[in-house]
Motif scaffolding. Structure first.
Motif, PDB file in Angstrom:
ATOM      1  N   ARG A 232      46.768  35.268 134.686  1.00  0.00           N
ATOM      2  CA  ARG A 232      46.001  34.163 134.844  1.00  0.00           C
ATOM      3  C   ARG A 232      46.804  32.939 134.290  1.00  0.00           C
ATOM      4  O   ARG A 232      45.587  31.964 134.483  1.00  0.00           O
ATOM      5  CB  ARG A 232      45.177  34.466 135.379  1.00  0.00           C
ATOM      6  CG  ARG A 232      44.451  35.259 136.252  1.00  0.00           C
ATOM      7  CD  ARG A 232      43.305  36.291 135.785  1.00  0.00           C
ATOM      8  NE  ARG A 232      42.431  37.252 134.879  1.00  0.00           N
ATOM      9  CZ  ARG A 232      41.800  36.852 134.556  1.00  0.00           C
ATOM     10  NH1 ARG A 232      40.214  36.234 135.682  1.00  0.00           N
ATOM     11  NH2 ARG A 232      41.490  37.682 133.588  1.00  0.00           N
ATOM     12  N   MET A 233      47.429  32.530 132.964  1.00  0.00           N
ATOM     13  CA  MET A 233      47.617  32.074 132.461  1.00  0.00           C
ATOM     14  C   MET A 233      49.204  31.344 132.178  1.00  0.00           C
ATOM     15  O   MET A 233      49.892  32.302 131.897  1.00  0.00           O
ATOM     16  CB  MET A 233      46.941  31.842 130.807  1.00  0.00           C
ATOM     17  CG  MET A 233      47.074  30.413 129.967  1.00  0.00           C
ATOM     18  SD  MET A 233      46.564  31.177 128.427  1.00  0.00           S
ATOM     19  CE  MET A 233      48.732  31.738 127.613  1.00  0.00           C
ATOM     20  N   ARG A 234      49.587  30.194 132.610  1.00  0.00           N
ATOM     21  CA  ARG A 234      50.515  29.363 132.463  1.00  0.00           C
ATOM     22  C   ARG A 234      50.923  28.597 131.703  1.00  0.00           C
ATOM     23  O   ARG A 234      50.177  27.448 131.508  1.00  0.00           O
ATOM     24  CB  ARG A 234      51.099  28.889 133.901  1.00  0.00           C
ATOM     25  CG  ARG A 234      51.122  30.408 135.150  1.00  0.00           C
ATOM     26  CD  ARG A 234      51.746  29.651 136.376  1.00  0.00           C
ATOM     27  NE  ARG A 234      53.255  29.279 135.839  1.00  0.00           N
ATOM     28  CZ  ARG A 234      53.408  28.740 136.501  1.00  0.00           C
ATOM     29  NH1 ARG A 234      52.981  28.298 138.155  1.00  0.00           N
ATOM     30  NH2 ARG A 234      54.782  28.494 136.693  1.00  0.00           N
ATOM     31  N   LEU A 235      52.429  28.914 130.786  1.00  0.00           N
ATOM     32  CA  LEU A 235      52.299  27.993 129.614  1.00  0.00           C
ATOM     33  C   LEU A 235      53.566  27.025 129.999  1.00  0.00           C
ATOM     34  O   LEU A 235      54.626  27.203 129.206  1.00  0.00           O
ATOM     35  CB  LEU A 235      52.172  27.992 128.345  1.00  0.00           C
ATOM     36  CG  LEU A 235      50.851  28.515 127.236  1.00  0.00           C
ATOM     37  CD1 LEU A 235      51.120  29.043 126.151  1.00  0.00           C
ATOM     38  CD2 LEU A 235      49.572  27.135 127.977  1.00  0.00           C
ATOM     39  N   PRO A 236      54.056  26.464 130.610  1.00  0.00           N
ATOM     40  CA  PRO A 236      55.271  25.931 131.342  1.00  0.00           C
ATOM     41  C   PRO A 236      55.708  25.120 130.645  1.00  0.00           C
ATOM     42  O   PRO A 236      56.959  24.503 129.751  1.00  0.00           O
ATOM     43  CB  PRO A 236      55.076  24.817 132.150  1.00  0.00           C
ATOM     44  CG  PRO A 236      53.198  25.039 132.874  1.00  0.00           C
ATOM     45  CD  PRO A 236      52.358  25.521 131.725  1.00  0.00           C
TER      46      PRO A 236
ATOM     47  N   ARG B 129      44.398  27.522 148.976  1.00  0.00           N
ATOM     48  CA  ARG B 129      44.415  28.613 148.272  1.00  0.00           C
ATOM     49  C   ARG B 129      43.076  29.972 147.680  1.00  0.00           C
ATOM     50  O   ARG B 129      42.293  29.014 147.199  1.00  0.00           O
ATOM     51  CB  ARG B 129      45.847  29.816 147.806  1.00  0.00           C
ATOM     52  CG  ARG B 129      45.677  28.797 146.596  1.00  0.00           C
ATOM     53  CD  ARG B 129      46.932  29.573 146.066  1.00  0.00           C
ATOM     54  NE  ARG B 129      46.463  29.292 144.684  1.00  0.00           N
ATOM     55  CZ  ARG B 129      47.338  29.275 143.160  1.00  0.00           C
ATOM     56  NH1 ARG B 129      49.274  29.754 144.176  1.00  0.00           N
ATOM     57  NH2 ARG B 129      47.844  29.458 142.414  1.00  0.00           N
ATOM     58  N   PRO B 130      42.731  31.091 147.713  1.00  0.00           N
ATOM     59  CA  PRO B 130      41.673  31.361 146.787  1.00  0.00           C
ATOM     60  C   PRO B 130      41.829  31.431 146.072  1.00  0.00           C
ATOM     61  O   PRO B 130      42.839  31.111 144.772  1.00  0.00           O
ATOM     62  CB  PRO B 130      42.183  33.638 147.415  1.00  0.00           C
ATOM     63  CG  PRO B 130      42.477  33.280 148.446  1.00  0.00           C
ATOM     64  CD  PRO B 130      43.708  32.053 148.427  1.00  0.00           C
ATOM     65  N   GLY B 131      40.645  31.407 145.110  1.00  0.00           N
ATOM     66  CA  GLY B 131      40.608  31.214 143.885  1.00  0.00           C
ATOM     67  C   GLY B 131      41.073  29.602 142.915  1.00  0.00           C
ATOM     68  O   GLY B 131      40.914  28.891 143.799  1.00  0.00           O
ATOM     69  N   ARG B 132      40.735  29.218 142.235  1.00  0.00           N
ATOM     70  CA  ARG B 132      40.184  27.769 141.423  1.00  0.00           C
ATOM     71  C   ARG B 132      41.623  27.515 140.650  1.00  0.00           C
ATOM     72  O   ARG B 132      42.016  28.220 139.940  1.00  0.00           O
ATOM     73  CB  ARG B 132      38.962  26.930 141.303  1.00  0.00           C
ATOM     74  CG  ARG B 132      38.075  27.746 141.991  1.00  0.00           C
ATOM     75  CD  ARG B 132      36.620  26.840 141.349  1.00  0.00           C
ATOM     76  NE  ARG B 132      36.513  27.677 139.728  1.00  0.00           N
ATOM     77  CZ  ARG B 132      35.398  27.297 139.255  1.00  0.00           C
ATOM     78  NH1 ARG B 132      34.372  25.788 139.668  1.00  0.00           N
ATOM     79  NH2 ARG B 132      35.060  28.555 138.128  1.00  0.00           N
ATOM     80  N   ARG B 133      41.808  26.274 140.585  1.00  0.00           N
ATOM     81  CA  ARG B 133      42.741  26.276 139.200  1.00  0.00           C
ATOM     82  C   ARG B 133      42.301  25.161 138.613  1.00  0.00           C
ATOM     83  O   ARG B 133      41.779  23.964 138.256  1.00  0.00           O
ATOM     84  CB  ARG B 133      44.423  25.676 139.892  1.00  0.00           C
ATOM     85  CG  ARG B 133      45.230  26.710 141.064  1.00  0.00           C
ATOM     86  CD  ARG B 133      46.319  27.010 141.473  1.00  0.00           C
ATOM     87  NE  ARG B 133      46.126  25.446 142.664  1.00  0.00           N
ATOM     88  CZ  ARG B 133      46.962  26.216 143.846  1.00  0.00           C
ATOM     89  NH1 ARG B 133      48.473  25.750 143.266  1.00  0.00           N
ATOM     90  NH2 ARG B 133      46.842  25.802 145.271  1.00  0.00           N
ATOM     91  N   PHE B 134      42.790  25.076 136.810  1.00  0.00           N
ATOM     92  CA  PHE B 134      42.096  24.882 136.272  1.00  0.00           C
ATOM     93  C   PHE B 134      42.710  24.231 135.002  1.00  0.00           C
ATOM     94  O   PHE B 134      44.102  24.997 134.748  1.00  0.00           O
ATOM     95  CB  PHE B 134      41.454  25.786 135.106  1.00  0.00           C
ATOM     96  CG  PHE B 134      40.047  26.043 135.592  1.00  0.00           C
ATOM     97  CD1 PHE B 134      39.265  25.753 135.022  1.00  0.00           C
ATOM     98  CD2 PHE B 134      39.634  27.346 136.716  1.00  0.00           C
ATOM     99  CE1 PHE B 134      37.886  25.706 135.905  1.00  0.00           C
ATOM    100  CE2 PHE B 134      39.064  27.850 136.564  1.00  0.00           C
ATOM    101  CZ  PHE B 134      37.434  27.182 136.825  1.00  0.00           C
TER     102      PHE B 134
ATOM    103  N   ASP C   9      37.428  34.245 138.142  1.00  0.00           N
ATOM    104  CA  ASP C   9      37.396  35.091 139.110  1.00  0.00           C
ATOM    105  C   ASP C   9      38.611  35.440 138.966  1.00  0.00           C
ATOM    106  O   ASP C   9      39.904  35.009 138.362  1.00  0.00           O
ATOM    107  CB  ASP C   9      36.776  34.728 140.467  1.00  0.00           C
ATOM    108  CG  ASP C   9      35.654  34.534 140.125  1.00  0.00           C
ATOM    109  OD1 ASP C   9      34.538  35.144 139.706  1.00  0.00           O
ATOM    110  OD2 ASP C   9      35.591  33.802 141.306  1.00  0.00           O
ATOM    111  N   ALA C  10      39.367  36.598 139.395  1.00  0.00           N
ATOM    112  CA  ALA C  10      40.504  37.017 139.458  1.00  0.00           C
ATOM    113  C   ALA C  10      41.618  36.800 140.152  1.00  0.00           C
ATOM    114  O   ALA C  10      42.782  36.813 139.299  1.00  0.00           O
ATOM    115  CB  ALA C  10      40.376  38.770 140.187  1.00  0.00           C
ATOM    116  N   GLN C  11      40.735  35.710 140.757  1.00  0.00           N
ATOM    117  CA  GLN C  11      42.330  34.752 142.176  1.00  0.00           C
ATOM    118  C   GLN C  11      42.752  33.315 140.928  1.00  0.00           C
ATOM    119  O   GLN C  11      43.597  32.128 141.556  1.00  0.00           O
ATOM    120  CB  GLN C  11      42.126  34.637 142.936  1.00  0.00           C
ATOM    121  CG  GLN C  11      42.204  35.510 143.771  1.00  0.00           C
ATOM    122  CD  GLN C  11      41.530  35.472 145.399  1.00  0.00           C
ATOM    123  OE1 GLN C  11      41.072  35.559 145.851  1.00  0.00           O
ATOM    124  NE2 GLN C  11      42.405  36.425 145.822  1.00  0.00           N
TER     125      GLN C  11
END
Length: 396
Positions: free
Chosen positions: A255-259, A197-202, A226-228
């Motif tokens: 754009r940040m998650r802390l599960p 999917r668009p964008g990169r996941r760090f 980037d935005a995605q």
């Protein structure tokens, strides 16, 4: 049968604690007799099946978290006297003060102490006035502990220099972050991953604590994202609110998650493109082994002498200076999962850092230490002490 005592504060999730439980399980299967001493029966990482006998010092529901080290020091000597282990295994730097106190309390009657050095000893994060005192503390460990385990050859030299311990008292055993079956499972995660999917996941993993320096990661991500793009940090800890406020100030909160603490983490690994380690100091960060096995691109700070060895001097990932947001951001910008080595190469490399390899090496080392202790034991030794001496220790 060799009796080994391991002491941990709780079931709180952490790399040191996870490895200790896995080693205890492997040692039990190999015929050793480990006992786990726990300060309190709390924490999200309690295994479904306990690997060995557990002794818990907690009384009732009152939590000893705020003074867990003193609580362990107050209770552990009596258990050592009762159980008479052949070896005391200090699972990481966090527990060194407990092991040192035990040696001072029991003196020559203390069983041999095997201390695993789980963090970098060159604590560049410490204030300069504190560093001489820290150096004295490390020298004291060199006198109080019988043997050390370094997590890499480079750490072996560092331990000898910092503690003054004879190199013959320092073994090098890579930290067992995974099992062989888990390496296979991690390698297969991409097969079930969702469509690109668009964008990169760090992805970053670790306790939300100062040592991990996640603010550095947030600053670097804000510079290059980037935005995605998305950033996920798995873990829990006292720095959560600070990180959320910083993310809002940097404009990346959406754009940040802390599960929080997540187990298992397979789904997160499967969807990650780039793993980032931003710590100020580590030992041998086992999470990097997981990242190699999972096939993500890797960016890591030079937070330990073991990092360069673990990443094979950059073959498995980029290494940048600690506390350098410009260097971290630049490496994150250019990281590319398409350049990750082939699965067969990753599997061979990760096999060095497995329970199957490390547990027998630890067992052999502990047997040698116990044999040396028996050979050197004189009439004043604890296990051969007169009844009145044993009674004196029993009432500590």
């Amino acid at each position: 049968m060799l009796k080994v005592m391991i002491f941990l504060h709780s079931f709180e999730p952490g790399g040191v604690e996870r490895v200790a439980f896995r080693l205890a399980d492997a040692w039990t299967r190999a015929g050793l007799v480990p006992t786990m001493a726990l300060g309190r029966a709390e924490g999200a990482a309690a295994p479904d099946c306990l690997p060995c006998r557990i002794e818990v010092f907690q009384r009732g529901t009152f939590s000893t978290r705020r003074f867990e080290t003193l609580w362990m020091i107050a209770n552990l000597p009596r258990l050592v006297i009762r159980e008479r282990p052949d070896i005391l295994f200090c699972a990481g730097n966090t527990y060194a003060v407990v092991a040192a106190a035990l040696r001072l309390i029991l003196g020559r009657q203390c069983p041999p102490i095997l201390a695993k050095v789980s963090n970098d000893l060159d604590r560049r994060d410490l204030p300069r006035p504190v560093r001489p005192l820290y150096g004295l503390w490390l020298r004291a460990q060199g006198r109080l502990f019988d043997s050390f385990v370094a997590l890499s050859p480079a750490m072996q030299a560092q331990i000898a220099r910092a503690t003054g311990a004879d190199r013959r008292r320092i073994a090098s055993i890579e930290d067992p972050g995974l099992t062989l079956a888990e390496i296979d499972r991690f390698a297969a995660l991409r097969d079930g991953a969702e469509e690109p999917r668009p964008g990169r996941r760090f992805l970053a993993i670790g306790r939300l604590a100062l040592q991990k320096n996640f603010p550095l990661l947030l600053h670097a991500f804000a510079r290059i994202a980037d935005a995605q793009d998305q950033l996920v940090i798995l873990g829990e800890g006292p720095e959560r609110r600070r990180l959320e406020r910083l993310a809002e100030r940097l404009g990346i909160l959406d754009r940040m998650r802390l599960p929080g603490h997540v187990d298992p983490m397979d789904g997160w690994w499967a969807g990650a493109d780039i793993f980032v380690l931003s710590s100020d100091y580590e030992g041998l960060p086992a999470v990097l082994v997981e990242a190699i096995a999972a096939g993500t691109a890797i960016v890591a700070t030079d937070c330990s002498p073991a990092v360069a060895e673990l990443l094979d001097k950059g073959r498995f990932g980029s290494i940048v200076p600690v506390r350098n947001p410009d260097a971290l951001a630049a490496a994150m910008r250019t990281a590319d999962r398409a350049q990750v080595p082939a699965p067969a190469d990753r599997h061979r490399w990760c096999a060095r850092f497995t329970i199957e390899r490390a547990a027998p090496l630890y067992a052999d080392l502990m047997r040698r230490l116990a044999a040396e202790a028996r050979a050197n034991r004189d009439d004043a030794d604890f296990f051969g002490a007169p009844d009145e001496d044993r009674e004196r220790w029993r009432h500590l």
